[in-house]
Design a protein around this motif. Structure first.
Motif, short mmCIF file in Angstrom:
data_model
loop_
_atom_site.label_atom_id
_atom_site.label_comp_id
_atom_site.label_asym_id
_atom_site.label_seq_id
_atom_site.Cartn_x
_atom_site.Cartn_y
_atom_site.Cartn_z
N UNK A 238 11.29 -2.75 3.15
CA UNK A 238 11.32 -4.11 3.88
C UNK A 238 9.82 -4.67 4.13
N UNK A 239 9.04 -3.38 4.29
CA UNK A 239 7.66 -3.28 4.78
C UNK A 239 6.89 -3.02 3.65
N UNK A 240 5.59 -3.47 3.59
CA UNK A 240 4.57 -3.25 2.60
C UNK A 240 3.72 -2.14 2.99
N UNK A 241 3.56 -1.50 4.41
CA UNK A 241 3.11 -0.54 4.66
C UNK A 241 3.83 0.65 5.38
N UNK A 242 3.34 1.49 5.84
CA UNK A 242 4.20 2.69 6.48
C UNK A 242 3.86 3.96 5.82
N UNK A 243 4.55 5.20 6.53
CA UNK A 243 4.09 6.48 5.93
C UNK A 243 4.92 6.80 4.85
N UNK A 244 4.08 7.78 4.14
CA UNK A 244 4.54 8.33 2.69
C UNK A 244 4.28 9.97 3.08
N UNK A 245 5.39 10.51 2.97
CA UNK A 245 5.33 11.83 3.35
C UNK A 245 5.85 12.74 2.18
N UNK A 246 5.38 13.94 2.01
CA UNK A 246 5.75 14.84 1.01
C UNK A 246 6.23 16.24 1.65
N UNK A 247 7.45 16.72 1.26
CA UNK A 247 7.87 18.09 1.68
C UNK A 247 7.70 18.96 0.42
N UNK A 248 6.75 20.16 0.48
CA UNK A 248 6.74 21.10 -0.49
C UNK A 248 6.29 22.39 -0.09
N UNK A 249 6.25 23.25 -0.75
CA UNK A 249 5.78 24.61 -0.45
C UNK A 249 4.20 24.52 -0.55
N UNK A 250 3.44 24.65 0.59
CA UNK A 250 2.03 24.69 0.53
C UNK A 250 1.52 23.46 1.07
N UNK A 251 2.39 22.59 1.59
CA UNK A 251 2.05 21.39 2.33
C UNK A 251 1.43 21.78 3.71
N UNK A 252 0.70 20.95 4.29
CA UNK A 252 0.41 21.25 5.74
C UNK A 252 1.49 21.31 6.56
N UNK A 253 1.63 22.33 7.38
CA UNK A 253 2.80 22.47 8.19
C UNK A 253 3.05 21.42 9.33
N UNK A 254 4.10 20.92 9.57
CA UNK A 254 4.73 20.29 10.76
C UNK A 254 5.33 21.09 11.91
N UNK A 255 4.93 20.30 12.89
CA UNK A 255 5.83 20.88 14.19
C UNK A 255 6.99 20.94 14.07
N UNK B 131 0.62 -1.27 0.11
CA UNK B 131 -0.05 0.06 0.00
C UNK B 131 0.65 1.34 0.08
N UNK B 132 1.97 1.40 0.89
CA UNK B 132 2.66 2.44 1.04
C UNK B 132 3.56 2.88 -0.34
N UNK B 133 3.93 1.79 -1.33
CA UNK B 133 4.66 1.89 -2.23
C UNK B 133 3.77 2.18 -3.66
N UNK B 134 2.58 1.61 -3.49
CA UNK B 134 1.58 1.96 -4.88
C UNK B 134 1.32 3.36 -4.49
N UNK B 135 1.30 3.79 -3.12
CA UNK B 135 0.59 5.26 -2.92
C UNK B 135 1.91 6.39 -3.42
N UNK B 136 2.97 5.77 -3.09
CA UNK B 136 4.22 6.84 -3.41
C UNK B 136 4.17 6.69 -5.07
N UNK B 137 4.07 5.65 -5.65
CA UNK B 137 4.16 5.49 -7.24
C UNK B 137 2.91 6.48 -7.80
N UNK B 138 1.60 6.57 -7.07
CA UNK B 138 0.81 7.11 -7.70
C UNK B 138 1.09 8.94 -7.45
N UNK B 139 1.55 9.11 -6.15
CA UNK B 139 1.82 10.37 -5.89
C UNK B 139 2.96 10.96 -6.99
N UNK B 140 3.98 10.04 -7.29
CA UNK B 140 5.06 10.42 -8.17
C UNK B 140 4.44 10.60 -9.70
#
Length: 399
Positions: free
Chosen positions: A280-297, A132-141
């Motif tokens: 090594x894992x199928x899941x896990x987080x996918x993050x994006x860093x870019x101008x306009x993305x939601x701010x992080x602490x 799921x994580x890697x196919x999500x990353x593929x779609x984002x890309x």
């Protein structure tokens, strides 16, 4: 509409990875698979698996000659991959092999050519790139979320030592990760390279260094029968590679098993950066860093007037199934490929290209020259991003 005919499947190699995840998933998770038989050079291991899942214990040769078995799952140790896969392919079986396809590049070339000659499907682990994580990353890309990719960095460290109480004492404790074909470039490099190729496509040329750090070691556990006796490592344990992709992206790949566990996997684009999980894992987080993305602490908002120049980070929703440990999804995908007459996503083009990239880095270190890849791999077809869960997830493979 009648249900699709299941694909009769047999496992050769009934060790730890088989018992922990492959056999349970093939029996319970993927409806398209009909796991019917198993074999192992240690009869007791095969019998234990057979008793647990009501399978038939067979010899390798009996599996090869059984006309009803369509897929052979090769879960033997790396040094046996070539022998088992070759025999199965010669018998006209479709083969799924654990990482990587063989020990030497010459063996890999022979198996690749043989599978083409026999007209069988030959797929290679790992299949985490279907998670799921890697196919999500593929779609984002593919959707251009970070613009045009320009660079990539991958770094993984772990600690492989002969520290177990029973390291190498018997097959159940065989330290294949410190033996030929199983060093960390091949043990863990496959996870990175399959996911890298899924995201960025074929590599054009590589350069780098590869070595065995501390080849002469000792058994360090006081409980080990051979405590403090010497043991020799005959496989690379550290690799540093520079990659140039066919699409012009530049990347680095650094892997070592002589440090402590840590990973970095990022793809930099003209509009942002994808921050990815451990492959090594199928899941896990996918993050994006870019101008306009939601701010992080700790930044709740960009400084006044600076929002256009202030890159921030957000976590993307996972848009695809197979988030948990889904080892075997590549086998199920091949089964649907056989039934639907399409190309499997873990096609041998992917497995061989990743194998050659790793060997190319090693060869570059030996020769001091850039290595030009001879193989090419199409990016695997992405899975559909459907909101499915549970046993319905398998629907995404039936295309």
């Amino acid at each position: 509409m009648p249900q699709m005919k299941k694909v009769k499947t047999a496992i050769i190699g009934c060790g730890t990875i088989c018992n922990r995840i492959y056999a349970p998933n093939l029996m319970e998770k993927f409806h398209i698979i009909d796991l019917v038989a198993c074999a192992d050079r240690i009869p007791e291991r095969a019998q234990a698996l057979a008793d647990k899942y009501s399978l038939k214990v067979m010899t390798n040769e009996e599996i090869y000659q059984d006309p009803e078995i369509e897929i052979v799952v090769n879960l033997t140790c790396p040094e046996s991959h070539y022998e088992v896969s070759k025999a199965a392919i010669l018998a006209g079986k479709n083969v799924y092999c654990e990482k990587m396809m063989a020990v030497t590049l010459e063996e890999g070339k022979e198996l690749y050519a043989l599978a083409k000659e026999k007209g069988v499907q030959y797929t290679i682990a790992p299949d985490t790139f279907l998670g799921g994580s890697w196919q999500t990353a593929r779609k984002a890309l593919d959707d251009g979320l970070i613009g045009t990719p320009v660079a990539m960095v991958c770094c993984y460290s772990s600690n492989y030592q002969f520290d177990g109480e029973m390291s190498d004492i018997d097959p159940d404790h065989f330290m294949f990760v410190l033996h030929p074909g199983g060093g960390i470039p091949y043990d863990f490099g496959g996870y990175y390279l399959h996911n890298i190729i899924n995201l960025l496509g074929s590599v054009k040329r590589v350069g780098g260094f590869c070595k065995t750090m501390y080849p002469d070691r000792i058994y360090r556990n006081p409980r080990h029968p051979n405590y403090k006796e010497p043991v020799h490592v005959e496989t690379p344990t550290s690799i540093a590679g520079a990659l140039e992709f066919e699409n012009g992206v530049h990347g680095t790949l650094m892997i070592t098993s002589d440090s402590v566990p840590r990973f970095v996997f990022q793809i930099m684009g003209t509009q942002g950066i994808l921050v990815l999980n451990d492959p090594n894992f199928f899941g896990g987080s996918v993050k994006v860093i870019r101008s306009g993305a939601a701010p992080i602490e700790p930044f709740q908002e960009a400084p006044s007037g600076m929002s256009a120049f202030f890159p921030t980070e957000c976590t993307l929703p996972i848009t695809h199934p197979f988030r948990e440990d889904s080892r075997g999804v590549g086998i199920a995908d091949m089964a649907y490929a056989l039934r639907n007459g399409r190309r499997p996503r873990a096609h041998m083009d992917l497995g061989f290209h990743a194998f050659e990239v790793m060997h190319g880095i090693w060869r570059s270190g030996d020769t001091g020259k850039i290595y030009e890849l001879t193989s090419h791999c199409e990016r695997p077809k992405p899975l559909r991003s459907l909101g499915l869960s549970g046993t319905a997830e398998e629907f995404t493979l039936d295309d």
